[in-house]
Design a protein around this motif. Structure first.
Motif, PDB file in Angstrom:
ATOM      1  N   LYS A  35      39.881 -11.335  42.163  1.00  0.00           N
ATOM      2  CA  LYS A  35      39.574 -11.242  40.724  1.00  0.00           C
ATOM      3  C   LYS A  35      39.100  -9.824  40.384  1.00  0.00           C
ATOM      4  O   LYS A  35      39.450  -9.294  39.325  1.00  0.00           O
ATOM      5  N   GLU A 130      36.502 -14.007  35.910  1.00  0.00           N
ATOM      6  CA  GLU A 130      37.719 -14.628  36.459  1.00  0.00           C
ATOM      7  C   GLU A 130      38.972 -13.942  35.912  1.00  0.00           C
ATOM      8  O   GLU A 130      39.042 -13.617  34.721  1.00  0.00           O
ATOM      9  N   THR A 132      43.290 -13.941  37.104  1.00  0.00           N
ATOM     10  CA  THR A 132      44.266 -14.310  38.144  1.00  0.00           C
ATOM     11  C   THR A 132      45.577 -13.540  37.984  1.00  0.00           C
ATOM     12  O   THR A 132      46.635 -13.991  38.427  1.00  0.00           O
TER      13      THR A 132
END
Ligand code: MCA
Ligand code: AMP
Length: 492
Positions: A35, A130, A132
């Motif tokens: 991340k 976070e 991705t």
């Protein structure tokens, strides 16, 4: 993906790191690294070898950021937590970095550089959300890391290693010293040098083992952890063994017994980064029953030679070339020397660095025409094993395992109003190996050396500050006018 990170998938549930009294699994490490990598990329598909300096104490966050930079295709530039701002600024300018990642503790310290250098100081928290996004494929030939090392020039040079170099440096040690996933090591070393980064942390992580961080060396804390019985391996510079012995000497006989018994159970204890004095090796054997394994390395080559894991470990010797390391011992004309004759170590192999950062001339000078890296270390073969005799340059000092350039300290000292001229040498010392010592030439008849040291500390890290000073009207010189440093050493 880079092999070190790829391998983490095999050990997902195992503990990778213990940091600030918390355990982190390989899965957590990989997830956090990914991340951060995605956040570093922003809109780009990869970092394209951008230099990413980071100032983070040894911790889970340090490793996650280092892995993130690698995963995003950047070059990791770990900064030294002991360095004053000018030393950090030098690295940021030399690498032409556009951002620097700062741990909370160092954010305000680095912030003034934003206006001075136009660099962006990025807080660690800001890259932890976070994310991705897709990460790039990074091939092993790509540049991975720059570590700064002092040499025979005033300013430190950036040693560039590729992912392939790092993998070679790790795997030769994992094989030679039989690393296993059940190993547990304590890292007490700074994480801007090969010893801490490769030999301790990365070998552990390659193997699926556990690396516990102690952010700075403290003898009582290290002994407490040894006493806990959780370590299987320990690696340090000779000064640390000296300090652990001093602590042991000062405890009660009952406590000594407990410490000794605990230390005797480790499967391997290694010393390196500087010559291990035979009395320290012998005393450590007396205290712990451990026969220290001494090895030899350099920022530019990783580890070169090592005493044997299972076979002979001879005091005062560094053993034999590690697997994959080609070594020759040569005279001034690069011709091989015979047994018991002094020569210079020259090294070849996949672990040898790629270049000094943006210093093509220095890089070219560091290699012979046929590609051998010229170490500057003098040694000889003695009854089947190699030993180090010294260095070819009196301007390089090794103190507490740190390599220090006398020229850098002299250049800084000369900027002080009271200093007309100066010369810096390393004097032999039981505890530190060598101690930095300065001869000052000045018109003044008296100088407050403590004030000079305090002034120096604003510009240089504590381990580069002279511990001895003398004041003279002139420096000893030879007929060519060159300062005779070996003679000067006798004046202290
Ligand atoms: C600190 N002090 C010193 C020195 N450094 N005195 C003389 N010489 C020195 N070099 C003084 C401080 O001013 C202070 O004094 C007192 O010692 C304690 O300082 P502190 O900073 O707390 O020292 P320490 O934490 O005990 O440091 C000792 C250390 C450290 C842990 C041995 O030097 C260290 O981490 N060395 C390892 C460096 C390393 O990793 N090298 C590897 C590079 P006062 O109390 O009067 O204020 S070489 C490498 O990577 C190659 C590839 C290889 O082969 O390994
Ligand atoms: P560095 O540039 O900080 O990586 O320091 C590398 C230097 O440390 C080498 O060139 C040697 O001079 C010294 N060194 C490393 N290990 C040993 C050892 N076991 N014995 C003597 N010197 C060593």
């Amino acid at each position: 993906m880079i092999q070190l990170l790829e391998r983490a998938n095999k050990f997902k549930d195992r503990t990778a790191l213990v940091s600030n009294a918390k355990s982190f699994s390989y899965e957590q490490l990989l997830h956090t690294a990914k991340k951060i990598a995605a956040n570093l990329l922003r809109e780009e598909s990869e970092l394209n070898e951008s230099r990413i300096p980071f100032l983070i104490p040894p911790s889970f966050e340090y490793t996650a950021v280092q892995w993130a930079i690698w995963a995003a295709g950047g070059i990791a530039v770990p900064l030294c937590t002991l360095h004053p701002l000018p030393s950090i600024q030098y690295v940021l300018e030399d690498t032409e970095a556009e951002i620097v990642i700062a741990h909370d503790e160092y954010f305000d310290f680095l912030k003034p550089l934003e206006t001075e250098l136009g660099i962006s100081v990025v807080s660690l928290v800001s890259i932890l959300q976070e994310n991705t996004s897709k990460l790039p494929e990074v091939t092993s030939a790509r540049r991975a890391m720059i570590l700064y090392t002092s040499g025979t020039t005033s300013k430190p040079k950036g040693v560039v290693t590729t992912h392939a170099n790092i993998e070679a440096q790790i795997t030769t040690l994992v094989n030679a010293w039989k690393w296993e996933k059940d190993d547990y090591i304590l890292n007490i070393l700074p994480l801007h040098h090969v010893h801490g980064i490769i030999n301790v942390m990365s070998c552990a992580l390659w193997s699926g083992a556990c690396c516990e961080f102690l952010p700075r060396f403290e003898a009582d804390k290290v002994w407490k952890i040894i006493k806990s019985g959780r370590l299987t391996l320990f690696m340090a510079v000779p000064t640390i063994y000296y300090k652990l012995i001093s602590y042991w000497d000062d405890t009660s006989p009952e406590e000594q017994k407990k410490l000794s018994t605990a230390a005797s159970k480790l499967r391997l204890m290694v010393s390196g980064s500087a010559a291990l004095p035979v009395p320290v090796l012998e005393k450590w054997r007396e205290v712990t029953g451990q026969n220290l394994l001494e090895r030899y390395g350099m920022t530019e080559i990783g580890m070169g030679l090592s005493n044997s894991y299972r076979g002979e470990r001879r005091p005062g010797h560094i053993g034999l070339p590690l697997p994959g390391v080609e070594m020759r011992l040569v005279d001034e004309d690069n011709n091989p020397v015979k047994e018991n004759e002094p020569g210079e170590f020259q090294i070849k192999g996949p672990s040898v660095f790629k270049e000094y950062w943006q210093k093509p001339e220095a890089t070219q000078k560091a290699f012979t025409r046929d590609g051998w890296f010229v170490t500057g270390d003098i040694g000889m073969l003695n009854d089947g094993l190699y030993k180090i005799l010294g260095r070819d340059s009196v301007d390089i000092i090794k103190s507490g395992g740190y390599k220090i350039s006398a020229l850098e300290i002299e250049d800084t000292l000369r900027k002080h109003d009271f200093v007309d001229d100066c010369a810096v040498v390393g004097l032999p010392d039981e505890e530190w190996g060598e101690v930095v010592s300065a001869c000052i030439v000045s018109e003044k008849t008296e100088i407050d050396f403590e004030k000079i040291s305090n002034w120096l500390k604003e510009q240089l890290p504590v381990y580069k500050i002279p511990r001895n000073y003398i004041l003279r009207k002139e420096l000893p010189r030879n007929v060519l006018g060159k300062v005779t440093k070996n003679e000067l050493k006798h004046y202290f």
